[in-house]
Every structure is written in C-alpha cells, then in structure tokens.
Write a protein that holds these residues in place. Sequence first.
Motif, PDB file in Angstrom:
ATOM      1  N   VAL A   1      29.841  38.784  13.335  1.00  0.00           N
ATOM      2  CA  VAL A   1      30.291  39.993  14.128  1.00  0.00           C
ATOM      3  C   VAL A   1      31.801  39.752  14.287  1.00  0.00           C
ATOM      4  N   PHE A   2      32.399  40.348  13.896  1.00  0.00           N
ATOM      5  CA  PHE A   2      33.866  40.404  14.596  1.00  0.00           C
ATOM      6  C   PHE A   2      34.433  41.152  15.637  1.00  0.00           C
ATOM      7  N   GLN A   3      35.218  40.928  16.299  1.00  0.00           N
ATOM      8  CA  GLN A   3      35.892  41.598  17.616  1.00  0.00           C
ATOM      9  C   GLN A   3      36.061  42.993  17.270  1.00  0.00           C
ATOM     10  N   GLN A   4      36.879  43.038  16.005  1.00  0.00           N
ATOM     11  CA  GLN A   4      37.335  44.387  15.714  1.00  0.00           C
ATOM     12  C   GLN A   4      36.129  45.072  14.640  1.00  0.00           C
ATOM     13  N   PHE A   5      34.982  44.626  14.630  1.00  0.00           N
ATOM     14  CA  PHE A   5      33.812  45.242  13.793  1.00  0.00           C
ATOM     15  C   PHE A   5      34.260  44.898  12.360  1.00  0.00           C
ATOM     16  N   ASN A   6      35.211  45.190  11.619  1.00  0.00           N
ATOM     17  CA  ASN A   6      35.284  45.096  10.361  1.00  0.00           C
ATOM     18  C   ASN A   6      34.359  45.739   9.640  1.00  0.00           C
ATOM     19  N   LEU A   7      34.044  47.049  10.044  1.00  0.00           N
ATOM     20  CA  LEU A   7      32.927  47.968   9.107  1.00  0.00           C
ATOM     21  C   LEU A   7      33.886  48.662   7.939  1.00  0.00           C
ATOM     22  N   LEU A   8      33.017  48.733   6.973  1.00  0.00           N
ATOM     23  CA  LEU A   8      33.455  49.448   5.480  1.00  0.00           C
ATOM     24  C   LEU A   8      33.724  50.976   5.814  1.00  0.00           C
ATOM     25  N   THR A   9      34.768  51.416   6.279  1.00  0.00           N
ATOM     26  CA  THR A   9      35.160  52.763   6.650  1.00  0.00           C
ATOM     27  C   THR A   9      34.996  53.900   5.635  1.00  0.00           C
ATOM     28  N   PRO A  10      34.958  53.603   4.403  1.00  0.00           N
ATOM     29  CA  PRO A  10      34.400  54.763   3.398  1.00  0.00           C
ATOM     30  C   PRO A  10      32.915  54.835   3.311  1.00  0.00           C
ATOM     31  N   LEU A  11      32.019  53.928   4.261  1.00  0.00           N
ATOM     32  CA  LEU A  11      30.773  54.081   4.111  1.00  0.00           C
ATOM     33  C   LEU A  11      30.075  54.655   4.995  1.00  0.00           C
ATOM     34  N   ASN A  12      28.788  55.109   4.980  1.00  0.00           N
ATOM     35  CA  ASN A  12      27.963  55.657   6.030  1.00  0.00           C
ATOM     36  C   ASN A  12      27.428  54.203   6.595  1.00  0.00           C
ATOM     37  N   VAL A  13      26.590  54.695   7.638  1.00  0.00           N
ATOM     38  CA  VAL A  13      26.005  53.453   8.675  1.00  0.00           C
ATOM     39  C   VAL A  13      25.144  52.581   7.687  1.00  0.00           C
TER      40      VAL A  13
ATOM     41  N   VAL B   1      21.936  57.905  13.591  1.00  0.00           N
ATOM     42  CA  VAL B   1      23.397  58.002  13.066  1.00  0.00           C
ATOM     43  C   VAL B   1      23.383  57.409  11.622  1.00  0.00           C
ATOM     44  N   ILE B   2      22.289  57.130  10.940  1.00  0.00           N
ATOM     45  CA  ILE B   2      22.504  56.340   9.693  1.00  0.00           C
ATOM     46  C   ILE B   2      23.001  57.032   8.761  1.00  0.00           C
ATOM     47  N   ASP B   3      23.169  58.214   8.583  1.00  0.00           N
ATOM     48  CA  ASP B   3      23.610  58.861   7.303  1.00  0.00           C
ATOM     49  C   ASP B   3      25.148  59.106   7.759  1.00  0.00           C
ATOM     50  N   ARG B   4      25.909  58.751   9.118  1.00  0.00           N
ATOM     51  CA  ARG B   4      27.166  59.247   9.658  1.00  0.00           C
ATOM     52  C   ARG B   4      27.884  58.538   8.786  1.00  0.00           C
ATOM     53  N   ASN B   5      29.129  58.864   8.587  1.00  0.00           N
ATOM     54  CA  ASN B   5      30.301  57.896   8.398  1.00  0.00           C
ATOM     55  C   ASN B   5      30.816  56.784   9.547  1.00  0.00           C
ATOM     56  N   VAL B   6      30.971  55.782   9.250  1.00  0.00           N
ATOM     57  CA  VAL B   6      31.205  54.877  10.606  1.00  0.00           C
ATOM     58  C   VAL B   6      32.463  55.242  11.228  1.00  0.00           C
ATOM     59  N   GLU B   7      33.166  55.965  10.603  1.00  0.00           N
ATOM     60  CA  GLU B   7      34.564  56.260  11.220  1.00  0.00           C
ATOM     61  C   GLU B   7      34.246  57.205  12.543  1.00  0.00           C
ATOM     62  N   THR B   8      33.223  58.116  12.415  1.00  0.00           N
ATOM     63  CA  THR B   8      32.826  59.266  13.216  1.00  0.00           C
ATOM     64  C   THR B   8      32.114  58.582  14.406  1.00  0.00           C
ATOM     65  N   LEU B   9      31.930  57.310  14.622  1.00  0.00           N
ATOM     66  CA  LEU B   9      31.066  56.730  15.617  1.00  0.00           C
ATOM     67  C   LEU B   9      31.777  56.371  16.751  1.00  0.00           C
ATOM     68  N   SER B  10      31.184  56.033  17.993  1.00  0.00           N
ATOM     69  CA  SER B  10      31.826  55.465  19.146  1.00  0.00           C
ATOM     70  C   SER B  10      31.797  54.047  18.878  1.00  0.00           C
ATOM     71  N   GLY B  11      32.878  53.517  19.859  1.00  0.00           N
ATOM     72  CA  GLY B  11      33.066  51.842  19.539  1.00  0.00           C
ATOM     73  C   GLY B  11      31.541  51.131  19.773  1.00  0.00           C
ATOM     74  N   GLY B  12      30.673  51.618  20.799  1.00  0.00           N
ATOM     75  CA  GLY B  12      29.564  50.981  21.241  1.00  0.00           C
ATOM     76  C   GLY B  12      28.646  51.122  19.925  1.00  0.00           C
ATOM     77  N   GLN B  13      28.578  52.407  19.309  1.00  0.00           N
ATOM     78  CA  GLN B  13      27.922  52.645  18.132  1.00  0.00           C
ATOM     79  C   GLN B  13      28.431  51.520  16.847  1.00  0.00           C
ATOM     80  N   GLN B  14      29.635  51.548  16.708  1.00  0.00           N
ATOM     81  CA  GLN B  14      30.030  50.752  15.722  1.00  0.00           C
ATOM     82  C   GLN B  14      29.817  49.341  15.927  1.00  0.00           C
TER      83      GLN B  14
END
Length: 222
Positions: free
Chosen positions: A92-104, A135-148
Amino acid sequence: MSNAIVNLRQVSKGFNDGDKYHQVLNEINLCINRADTVALTGPSGSGKSTLLNIIGGFEFINQGELLLNSSNTANWQDTHWSQFRRQHLGVVFQQFNLLTPLNVRNNIAFSLRLNQQRWTPWCDYLIEQLGIKDVIDRNVETLSGGQQQRVAIARALAHKPQLLLADEPTGNLDEKAGQQVMALLTLLALESQTSILMVTHSNECASFMQRRWHLEQGKIHE
C-alpha cells in the motif's frame, strides 16, 4: 520450518550524495514472523521507506543478508523477485498507485490476474468491509482520497499475501477516516493471516500494531 517471513542480518545501506556518503541503515537485525504486525516509526529521512523498499526488492543492501521465507535473496534474479512480489507481497503506497484507466473492480482484480486467480468470496468480503461495494464499477479517478485508499488496501489484500508493506497508509486521510482504515486493515490482515510492516508518523496508527520499532541514526530499537 522457520516461522520468519522476513529476516535481516547485519544489514547496512547507504547512499553517495556528491562527495558525501550517507549511512541510512547500520548493521540492522530484525525478524518478522507470520501474522506479526509491526509499526515502524522514526524521523523524516531516517530510512523507513528505504527499509520497506529493501524488503520488497525495490532497493538492494550494501552488506548483510536479507532472507525471505528462509531463502537468502543475495542471488535472486529479477524473475525470482517478481515471483515473490506477485505471490507473497501486498503493498500500500502513500500515493495509492492505482491504475487510473481501470475501475475499482479491475484494480482489485489486477493482483489476482497476475497469479492466474479468479475473483473470490474473499474479494466480495473485502469490498463489503472496506465500504467500497457501491463504487465497484466506478473509475478510480472519480473517487475521493479515502475511497482510493480503501481500494488500494483491497487490491493489496485480494490475493491473501503473506506480507503487507504499507507506507503511511493513512497519510492522506483525516484522523477519523484514518482510524477506521487502520481498524479495518488490522482486522482483514488478521483474518488472512497476513503480516504487516507499516511506516507511520502517527502514534494512533502505530498503536494498532502488535509491535513497534523506531528507526533512528541507522539503528532499530523496539
């Protein structure tokens, strides 16, 4: 068979900065056993993230020995490191490092696909417990910091790794949300028998771990 997942023996690490040499870790000995949870504290620049990076194989030691599951990593090639990270490690990185083209869902499933695993009831349980089912089908870019942050934790735990490395996992959250995330993180790690090594500046977060190490001037004190 040894119970230790991580074993550092007389490990030292330093960096050249121009004509100066900075000793970051100085003959460190430490051991993390199965299902151990450890908070790592210390001043900024003391080498906490460096220690996490060494255990994850993202940086390498200057001297000493690093054993993972009783195997000496001195002769590990990239493929061996990749296999260990894929199968046994969650990060778990401080900056999340989620894959932004993908959904949750696809972010969480990413670590499963690397291991040729399918979505399991454990994954459903993770998203339920972490409060991200809606929020399982939402793109991760649309989420709040806490959700990410919660998505990042779900992704790190989806394949039930032996070891979770977490670098300031609540650093971007307010105090209340941070406490909620820590409570969930420790509960989920307990249920999957995952060991945790967590870097934190927060005494509140550190209190959730069974053990506490303090890194200062190259040495670790428990």
